[in-house]
Design a protein around this motif. Structure first.
Motif, PDB file in Angstrom:
ATOM      1  N   UNK A   1      53.316  36.431  40.553  1.00  0.00           N
ATOM      2  CA  UNK A   1      53.189  36.028  39.146  1.00  0.00           C
ATOM      3  C   UNK A   1      53.174  34.509  39.108  1.00  0.00           C
ATOM      4  N   UNK A   2      52.225  33.942  38.411  1.00  0.00           N
ATOM      5  CA  UNK A   2      52.134  32.488  38.256  1.00  0.00           C
ATOM      6  C   UNK A   2      52.235  32.140  36.782  1.00  0.00           C
ATOM      7  N   UNK A   3      53.280  31.383  36.368  1.00  0.00           N
ATOM      8  CA  UNK A   3      53.318  30.969  34.975  1.00  0.00           C
ATOM      9  C   UNK A   3      52.233  29.933  34.726  1.00  0.00           C
ATOM     10  N   UNK A   4      51.452  30.118  33.701  1.00  0.00           N
ATOM     11  CA  UNK A   4      50.345  29.220  33.415  1.00  0.00           C
ATOM     12  C   UNK A   4      50.535  28.693  32.012  1.00  0.00           C
ATOM     13  N   UNK A   5      50.692  27.378  31.872  1.00  0.00           N
ATOM     14  CA  UNK A   5      50.937  26.825  30.555  1.00  0.00           C
ATOM     15  C   UNK A   5      49.672  26.887  29.717  1.00  0.00           C
ATOM     16  N   UNK A   6      49.811  27.418  28.510  1.00  0.00           N
ATOM     17  CA  UNK A   6      48.692  27.514  27.582  1.00  0.00           C
ATOM     18  C   UNK A   6      49.179  26.987  26.245  1.00  0.00           C
ATOM     19  N   UNK A   7      48.892  25.728  25.965  1.00  0.00           N
ATOM     20  CA  UNK A   7      49.424  25.124  24.748  1.00  0.00           C
ATOM     21  C   UNK A   7      50.928  25.040  24.844  1.00  0.00           C
ATOM     22  N   UNK A   8      51.624  25.637  23.884  1.00  0.00           N
ATOM     23  CA  UNK A   8      53.086  25.619  23.897  1.00  0.00           C
ATOM     24  C   UNK A   8      53.670  26.923  24.439  1.00  0.00           C
ATOM     25  N   UNK A   9      52.830  27.889  24.777  1.00  0.00           N
ATOM     26  CA  UNK A   9      53.293  29.168  25.284  1.00  0.00           C
ATOM     27  C   UNK A   9      53.047  29.236  26.787  1.00  0.00           C
ATOM     28  N   UNK A  10      53.712  30.179  27.426  1.00  0.00           N
ATOM     29  CA  UNK A  10      53.426  30.443  28.819  1.00  0.00           C
ATOM     30  C   UNK A  10      52.815  31.828  28.926  1.00  0.00           C
ATOM     31  N   UNK A  29      54.475  55.499  39.305  1.00  0.00           N
ATOM     32  CA  UNK A  29      55.668  54.991  38.613  1.00  0.00           C
ATOM     33  C   UNK A  29      55.473  53.558  38.140  1.00  0.00           C
ATOM     34  N   UNK A  30      55.851  53.310  36.894  1.00  0.00           N
ATOM     35  CA  UNK A  30      55.852  51.935  36.364  1.00  0.00           C
ATOM     36  C   UNK A  30      57.207  51.326  36.667  1.00  0.00           C
ATOM     37  N   UNK A  31      57.229  50.345  37.559  1.00  0.00           N
ATOM     38  CA  UNK A  31      58.479  49.690  37.965  1.00  0.00           C
ATOM     39  C   UNK A  31      58.131  48.245  38.275  1.00  0.00           C
ATOM     40  N   UNK A  32      58.373  47.349  37.345  1.00  0.00           N
ATOM     41  CA  UNK A  32      57.910  45.967  37.450  1.00  0.00           C
ATOM     42  C   UNK A  32      59.058  45.021  37.812  1.00  0.00           C
ATOM     43  N   UNK A  33      58.766  44.112  38.730  1.00  0.00           N
ATOM     44  CA  UNK A  33      59.635  42.975  39.022  1.00  0.00           C
ATOM     45  C   UNK A  33      58.734  41.762  39.138  1.00  0.00           C
ATOM     46  N   UNK A  34      59.302  40.593  38.982  1.00  0.00           N
ATOM     47  CA  UNK A  34      58.507  39.364  39.033  1.00  0.00           C
ATOM     48  C   UNK A  34      59.039  38.424  40.100  1.00  0.00           C
ATOM     49  N   UNK A  35      58.118  37.831  40.812  1.00  0.00           N
ATOM     50  CA  UNK A  35      58.432  36.802  41.793  1.00  0.00           C
ATOM     51  C   UNK A  35      58.093  35.476  41.123  1.00  0.00           C
ATOM     52  N   UNK A  36      59.108  34.753  40.656  1.00  0.00           N
ATOM     53  CA  UNK A  36      58.886  33.532  39.889  1.00  0.00           C
ATOM     54  C   UNK A  36      58.969  32.325  40.821  1.00  0.00           C
ATOM     55  N   UNK A  37      57.910  31.508  40.821  1.00  0.00           N
ATOM     56  CA  UNK A  37      57.888  30.309  41.642  1.00  0.00           C
ATOM     57  C   UNK A  37      57.608  29.119  40.754  1.00  0.00           C
ATOM     58  N   UNK A  38      58.380  28.044  40.932  1.00  0.00           N
ATOM     59  CA  UNK A  38      58.180  26.852  40.115  1.00  0.00           C
ATOM     60  C   UNK A  38      58.822  25.648  40.790  1.00  0.00           C
ATOM     61  N   UNK A  39      58.440  24.483  40.340  1.00  0.00           N
ATOM     62  CA  UNK A  39      59.097  23.251  40.760  1.00  0.00           C
ATOM     63  C   UNK A  39      60.234  23.014  39.783  1.00  0.00           C
ATOM     64  N   UNK A  40      61.422  22.677  40.281  1.00  0.00           N
ATOM     65  CA  UNK A  40      62.576  22.548  39.393  1.00  0.00           C
ATOM     66  C   UNK A  40      62.801  21.125  38.897  1.00  0.00           C
ATOM     67  N   UNK A  41      61.892  20.212  39.202  1.00  0.00           N
ATOM     68  CA  UNK A  41      62.134  18.802  38.887  1.00  0.00           C
ATOM     69  C   UNK A  41      61.125  18.300  37.864  1.00  0.00           C
ATOM     70  N   UNK A  42      60.990  19.046  36.782  1.00  0.00           N
ATOM     71  CA  UNK A  42      60.117  18.613  35.698  1.00  0.00           C
ATOM     72  C   UNK A  42      60.643  19.195  34.401  1.00  0.00           C
TER      73      UNK A  42
END
Length: 198
Positions: A1-10, A29-42
């Motif tokens: 999963x990649x968070x993508x900034x779109x205006x003020x929403x993600x 089976x529907x069983x969702x988890x997310x692998x969140x990756x980001x830089x923490x210095x912004x």
């Protein structure tokens, strides 16, 4: 999963991987988890001693009690670009705010968050080491500012960071909306970070 900034929403964009953790999922089976990756210095972020010292406390070991409690708000007006905040300015702001008590967090309002997203923002005010050391001596446990940081951004020795970290004081940079606090001198702050090891 990649968070993508779109205006003020993600928005969330899926990228390829069917397995992100050692969990078995049945084909129907529907069983969702997310692998969140980001830089923490912004954006608004917290820094602890491990940021500059490999033996310093990281987000897992940093005392959570130092991130929840009373915040003392010091207002230093609207300094010009590149202004170095002095010990005298901090002391005067502390007097107006009723002093700094042991165990309090301290946020400094500079009004600089208005320049966020512009080239001017990186010319934000910074703090003399003796000003930060004086706050540490008053018993401050966390320091926050509505500016890009605590030292002149070309510094490679990070002396203002060390004035905090060497005494176990965490730092929050890029605060915003401090103007909304008006003339309050203190307020309740909850600044507890995600407990990340290393």
């Amino acid at each position: 999963i990649v968070p993508r900034q779109a205006g003020r929403k993600f928005e969330i964009e899926a990228v390829g991987a069917e397995t992100i953790a050692p969990v078995t999922r049945l084909a129907d089976q529907w069983y969702i988890m997310h692998d969140v990756k980001m830089v923490n210095h912004l954006g608004t972020h917290i820094e602890v001693p491990y940021h500059l010292d490999p033996k310093g406390k990281d987000l897992l070991d940093y005392p959570v009690e130092n991130t929840v409690g009373t915040v003392r708000l010091l207002d230093i007006g609207h300094p010009p670009p590149g202004h170095s905040v002095t010990l005298d300015e901090i002391k005067k702001a502390a007097i107006v705010a009723g002093g700094v008590e042991p165990g309090e967090m301290v946020f400094v309002r500079t009004g600089w968050s208005r320049a966020w997203g512009t080239d001017e923002y990186l010319k934000s005010p910074w703090f003399h080491v003796d000003a930060l050391e004086w706050l540490v001596k008053q018993g401050m446990v966390l320091f926050g500012v509505d500016a890009a940081g605590v030292e002149e951004l070309t510094s490679t020795t990070h002396e203002s960071h060390h004035a905090l970290f060497d005494h176990g004081v965490a730092l929050i940079e890029n605060l915003t909306n401090l103007e909304a606090l008006g003339t309050r001198r203190t307020f309740m702050g909850v600044c507890a970070p995600i407990a990340v090891k290393g």
